[in-house]
Scaffold this motif. Structure first.
Motif, PDB file in Angstrom:
ATOM      1  N   LEU A  60       0.820  -1.261  -0.071  1.00  0.00           N
ATOM      2  CA  LEU A  60      -0.106   0.031   0.071  1.00  0.00           C
ATOM      3  C   LEU A  60       1.045   1.179   0.061  1.00  0.00           C
ATOM      4  CD1 LEU A  60      -2.807  -0.827   2.363  1.00  0.00           C
ATOM      5  CD2 LEU A  60      -2.957  -1.043  -0.018  1.00  0.00           C
ATOM      6  N   GLN A  62       3.173   1.991  -1.673  1.00  0.00           N
ATOM      7  CA  GLN A  62       3.764   2.263  -2.755  1.00  0.00           C
ATOM      8  C   GLN A  62       2.684   3.324  -3.663  1.00  0.00           C
ATOM      9  OE1 GLN A  62       6.578   1.329  -3.729  1.00  0.00           O
ATOM     10  NE2 GLN A  62       6.707  -0.108  -1.806  1.00  0.00           N
ATOM     11  N   TRP A  63       1.587   3.382  -3.018  1.00  0.00           N
ATOM     12  CA  TRP A  63       0.653   4.767  -3.453  1.00  0.00           C
ATOM     13  C   TRP A  63      -0.184   5.465  -2.323  1.00  0.00           C
ATOM     14  CZ3 TRP A  63       0.929  -0.498  -5.057  1.00  0.00           C
ATOM     15  CH2 TRP A  63       1.341  -0.658  -6.343  1.00  0.00           C
ATOM     16  N   MET A  64       0.196   4.999  -1.198  1.00  0.00           N
ATOM     17  CA  MET A  64      -0.365   5.657  -0.003  1.00  0.00           C
ATOM     18  C   MET A  64       0.821   6.346   0.912  1.00  0.00           C
ATOM     19  SD  MET A  64      -3.338   3.042   1.118  1.00  0.00           S
ATOM     20  CE  MET A  64      -3.709   4.215   2.549  1.00  0.00           C
ATOM     21  N   GLU A  65       0.495   7.152   1.335  1.00  0.00           N
ATOM     22  CA  GLU A  65       1.163   7.901   2.613  1.00  0.00           C
ATOM     23  C   GLU A  65       1.482   6.881   3.834  1.00  0.00           C
ATOM     24  OE1 GLU A  65       3.403  10.522   2.931  1.00  0.00           O
ATOM     25  OE2 GLU A  65       2.849  11.261   0.946  1.00  0.00           O
ATOM     26  N   LEU A 189       9.539  -1.518  -4.363  1.00  0.00           N
ATOM     27  CA  LEU A 189       8.383  -1.868  -5.093  1.00  0.00           C
ATOM     28  C   LEU A 189       8.571  -3.440  -5.391  1.00  0.00           C
ATOM     29  CD1 LEU A 189       5.742  -1.568  -6.263  1.00  0.00           C
ATOM     30  CD2 LEU A 189       6.678  -1.141  -8.441  1.00  0.00           C
TER      31      LEU A 189
END
Length: 264
Positions: A60, A62-65, A189
């Motif tokens: 998560l 990779q796309w969220m803080e 990633l």
């Protein structure tokens, strides 16, 4: 219903469900020690789910803080993976014991399997040859298709055992080892994708291998039943030919009785 020789009566129509039910009631013998105890199976499921849930924050971020709940979730999941501990300890003990006493254990299991295999063959021989042939051919076809699908999905991952799970646990431990959010935010990633992929691939491989082994067992017992029926038919044909060719008399009666006993 059971015959006088101890073999259960066969249903009127052969099916894989009936064959599987017949195999299930057969005792496993000494090899039962290698089976995972029933009470350990839920623990293994809990450990596997914990690994997947614990690796989710790595994916998560990779796309969220990064957030502290992600760190806490990973740490709790890492602690829950100790559910695997009884299985690991028992596996080491069982493998060590079997390795030390492998020769007598192998002979004992072989004797047990031979007797059970003969009973299963007798049970199958009560069915018409055409039904046995059709089920054997389908088992071969299903096994070959499953092997092709398994190679496409997981390649040779089923040959490495629990190594994918161990790698996933290592990635989970590595992700929570550090100053909280900073370490979580630095998860690459490739690690976030590799961890869940390894666990899912391992699960698919385990299920597929168990299916393949079951199909191989069906194929083996059906093939043996067909071979036994063919041998019995050939012996009966020889007996009938000898009876027609020999003139009637005391000697021919003796030879005919001997041939009939061999055919039985």
């Amino acid at each position: 219903m059971t015959h006088a020789n101890g073999v259960d009566a066969a249903p009127h129509t052969l099916s894989f469900a009936a064959l599987d039910a017949r195999i299930r009631v057969m005792p496993d013998g000494p090899v039962t020690l290698l089976d995972t105890p029933r009470w350990m199976r839920p623990l293994n499921v809990i450990g596997t789910v914990a690994i997947l849930v614990g690796l989710l924050p790595m994916f998560l971020v990779q796309w969220m803080e990064p957030a502290m709940w992600m760190v806490h979730l990973m740490r709790v999941a890492l602690l829950v993976t100790v559910a695997y501990l009884p299985y690991v300890v028992r596996s080491i003990w069982v493998l060590g014991r079997e390795f030390w006493h492998w020769r007598p254990k192998l002979a004992e299991q072989a004797d047990h399997d031979l007797a059970q295999f003969a009973l299963l063959r007798s049970w199958l021989c009560a069915y018409p040859r055409g039904e046995l042939q059709a089920h054997r051919d389908f088992a071969v076809h299903a096994r070959e298709r499953l092997a092709s699908k398994l190679g496409l999905l997981v390649g040779g991952a089923e040959r490495v055992g629990v190594l994918p799970v161990l790698v996933a646990v290592f990635l989970l431990a590595r992700g929570v080892d550090g100053p909280g959010l900073d370490a979580l935010g630095e998860v690459p990633l490739w690690a976030a994708v590799l961890g869940p992929f390894l666990v899912v691939t391992w699960l698919i491989g385990v299920i597929a291998v168990r299916m393949r082994l079951q199909l191989e067992l069906y194929e083996a017992v059906l093939e043996e039943a067909l071979r036994h029926l063919d041998a019995r038919t050939a012996a009966t044909t020889v007996t009938a030919t000898a009876a027609c060719a020999e003139p009637a008399g005391p000697d021919s009666d003796v030879r005919l009785a001997s041939a009939a006993s061999m055919a039985g």
